[in-house]
Design an enzyme around this catalytic site. Sequence first.
Site, PDB file in Angstrom:
ATOM      1  N   THR A   1       0.755   4.900   4.880  1.00  0.00           N
ATOM      2  CA  THR A   1       0.219   3.845   5.744  1.00  0.00           C
ATOM      3  C   THR A   1       1.337   2.939   6.241  1.00  0.00           C
ATOM      4  OG1 THR A   1      -1.866   3.927   4.549  1.00  0.00           O
ATOM      5  CG2 THR A   1      -1.482   1.982   5.895  1.00  0.00           C
TER       6      THR A   1
ATOM      7  N   GLY B   1       0.850  -1.190   0.000  1.00  0.00           N
ATOM      8  CA  GLY B   1       0.000   0.000   0.000  1.00  0.00           C
ATOM      9  C   GLY B   1       0.880   1.233   0.000  1.00  0.00           C
ATOM     10  N   SER B   2       0.337   2.317   0.520  1.00  0.00           N
ATOM     11  CA  SER B   2       1.040   3.597   0.440  1.00  0.00           C
ATOM     12  C   SER B   2       2.171   3.695   1.468  1.00  0.00           C
ATOM     13  CB  SER B   2       0.050   4.736   0.666  1.00  0.00           C
ATOM     14  OG  SER B   2      -0.516   4.620   1.952  1.00  0.00           O
ATOM     15  N   THR B   3       3.153   4.545   1.171  1.00  0.00           N
ATOM     16  CA  THR B   3       4.241   4.793   2.113  1.00  0.00           C
ATOM     17  C   THR B   3       3.679   5.417   3.403  1.00  0.00           C
ATOM     18  OG1 THR B   3       5.836   5.046   0.329  1.00  0.00           O
ATOM     19  CG2 THR B   3       6.428   6.046   2.416  1.00  0.00           C
TER      20      THR B   3
ATOM     21  N   CYS C   1       2.126  -0.658  -8.729  1.00  0.00           N
ATOM     22  CA  CYS C   1       3.192  -0.127  -7.859  1.00  0.00           C
ATOM     23  C   CYS C   1       4.457   0.080  -8.665  1.00  0.00           C
ATOM     24  CB  CYS C   1       3.473  -1.084  -6.709  1.00  0.00           C
ATOM     25  SG  CYS C   1       1.997  -1.604  -5.842  1.00  0.00           S
TER      26      CYS C   1
ATOM     27  N   GLU D   1       5.658  -3.400   0.975  1.00  0.00           N
ATOM     28  CA  GLU D   1       5.785  -2.995  -0.435  1.00  0.00           C
ATOM     29  C   GLU D   1       5.032  -1.684  -0.554  1.00  0.00           C
ATOM     30  OE1 GLU D   1       7.557  -4.383  -2.618  1.00  0.00           O
ATOM     31  OE2 GLU D   1       7.760  -6.478  -2.021  1.00  0.00           O
TER      32      GLU D   1
HETATM   33  P1  ADP Z   1      -3.956   2.830  -1.208  1.00  0.00           P
HETATM   34  O1  ADP Z   1      -3.743   4.283  -1.432  1.00  0.00           O
HETATM   35  O2  ADP Z   1      -3.237   1.945  -2.164  1.00  0.00           O
HETATM   36  O3  ADP Z   1      -5.371   2.422  -0.935  1.00  0.00           O
HETATM   37  P2  ADP Z   1      -3.445   2.475   1.585  1.00  0.00           P
HETATM   38  O4  ADP Z   1      -2.113   2.374   2.217  1.00  0.00           O
HETATM   39  O5  ADP Z   1      -4.352   3.555   2.011  1.00  0.00           O
HETATM   40  O6  ADP Z   1      -3.110   2.535   0.061  1.00  0.00           O
HETATM   41  O7  ADP Z   1      -4.250   1.117   1.740  1.00  0.00           O
HETATM   42  C1  ADP Z   1      -3.711  -0.168   1.544  1.00  0.00           C
HETATM   43  C2  ADP Z   1      -4.358  -1.113   2.543  1.00  0.00           C
HETATM   44  O8  ADP Z   1      -4.006  -0.702   3.866  1.00  0.00           O
HETATM   45  C3  ADP Z   1      -5.873  -1.153   2.520  1.00  0.00           C
HETATM   46  O9  ADP Z   1      -6.313  -2.487   2.721  1.00  0.00           O
HETATM   47  C4  ADP Z   1      -6.250  -0.273   3.694  1.00  0.00           C
HETATM   48  O10 ADP Z   1      -7.515  -0.553   4.246  1.00  0.00           O
HETATM   49  C5  ADP Z   1      -5.161  -0.602   4.686  1.00  0.00           C
HETATM   50  N1  ADP Z   1      -4.911   0.420   5.713  1.00  0.00           N
HETATM   51  C6  ADP Z   1      -5.181   1.742   5.691  1.00  0.00           C
HETATM   52  N2  ADP Z   1      -4.776   2.350   6.823  1.00  0.00           N
HETATM   53  C7  ADP Z   1      -4.214   1.391   7.606  1.00  0.00           C
HETATM   54  C8  ADP Z   1      -3.571   1.373   8.892  1.00  0.00           C
HETATM   55  N3  ADP Z   1      -3.423   2.490   9.613  1.00  0.00           N
HETATM   56  N4  ADP Z   1      -3.112   0.203   9.357  1.00  0.00           N
HETATM   57  C9  ADP Z   1      -3.210  -0.931   8.630  1.00  0.00           C
HETATM   58  N5  ADP Z   1      -3.802  -0.980   7.417  1.00  0.00           N
HETATM   59  C10 ADP Z   1      -4.303   0.146   6.900  1.00  0.00           C
END
Ligand code: ADP
Length: 467
Positions: free
Chosen positions: A223, A219-221, A275, A241
């Site tokens: 998060t 997911g995002s940096t 990604c 990742e």
């Molecule tokens: P994207 O912009 O690709 O959606 P995110 O990082 O927001 O990236 O989300 C990727 C995953 O991480 C999703 O399944 C989301 O629900 C989950 N997520 C978001 N916030 C948190 C957190 N604080 N802790 C754990 N997982 C999270």
Amino acid sequence: MYTYETLLAAITVEGGREVHNPATGELIGRVPTHTAADVDAAIDRAEAAQPAWAALSDEERVGYMNKIADAIEANAEALAELLSREQGKPLNGPNARFEVGGCVAWTRVPAGTPLPVEVVVDDGETYAEMHYRPLGVVGAITPWNWPMMIAIWQIIPSLRMGNTVVSKPSEYTTLSGLALNHILNTVLPAGVLETVAGAGDLGARLVESDKIAKIMFTGSTRTGKKIIEASSGNVKRLTLELGGNDAGIVLDDVDPKAIAEGLFWGAFINTGQTCAALKRLYVPDSIYDEVVNELAAFAAQMPMGQGLDEQNVLGPLQNEMQFNVVDRLVESAKASGARVVMGGNPDRDATGYFYPTTLIADIDPANELVTEEQFGPALPIIRYSDLDEAIRMANELEVGLGGSVWSSDRDRARAVAARVQAGTVWINSHGTINPFVPFGGAKQSGYGQEFGVAGLKAVAQPQVIQG
Ligand code: ADP
């Protein structure tokens, strides 16, 4: 064997949250929203199932993995149709069917990869072996761009190594995650793979739980950083990742026509929502116009539209948030005086989140479309005259997931590749991942590796037995 309709019926819940097709707005199904208590109960079930799962022999677990691959194959068309409707990606091209095919490959390869005990030292005085033990319960937190394939990357190696898994699909692609795990659970014993449906708060609950030994996260940096902070309670293992903003560097010896197709798919695979996609392209002055023109000519032939129409190979953005990111960044490039070669003119009142294939030339290397991750079908093409300067620009961002070098001289390309700060540097392709080849980021694109032997070791506890 499921059809699309029977698969959807098996996972959709009456009164649940509505899920809509991002291309058409059509209501597809309804998904549950689990609570923190549901997450805790899922973790407890996975914890209770783990000792018996770990007690199976490696051969027995590999047998389950191969049955999972068979089950995905048998239900591939139903999975692909559901994925296409929810995520938006077309069935055809390197999209929904390709993703489900990837799920099979990334199940069979880890299943078929031996991980024997390693004798580390045997010199007559010391005898030391390295074993790889299960960690316990793994939390798998998945994004919305490749929702089935990335879930498989996280789940299958974890199961193979004797862990059980609690999987949390992205809230944007919950149906895809539920459907995939439903198929896996037609094979697996109860409790070995649990699924929780909901938003980031459920992911955070997994990260905070002392019963979870490891988090696999894509997911995002932003998060990823929160996960690092929240993981300290039980010194949780992490594979992260995170975001990328991959640079491609074209050298002055290429045939522009020959590389156009590779450049296009490197940047526009999954409509740019990948990604490790090519997100900024550096091209030397001497062949700049030819490269831009050949890329534009190739791109113009690639149809975009709704996923179930077999002719399309590009689809909508998955959600409004991402549409707005791409729109904002392209508008910023336009306002700065960059040249729009094609696209850049979305119909903002249309039903679907379609953003047209966009090439932006003669752009300031410091423009936001270059320095921020667009994660969509808009590629900035930066002109350079000095290769050292191009490499410096490629390396100046905080992220380093992938990179690519394009040249007809392999040795020259390899010398440039060695100077690019990224976890993978491809030569004459971009983003061409392989289940045998480890994959992971440099810098703020994360740490830990997936795939291959390294990927199996990453979901295990190394244990030395000496004496
Ligand atoms: P994207 O912009 O690709 O959606 P995110 O990082 O927001 O990236 O989300 C990727 C995953 O991480 C999703 O399944 C989301 O629900 C989950 N997520 C978001 N916030 C948190 C957190 N604080 N802790 C754990 N997982 C999270």
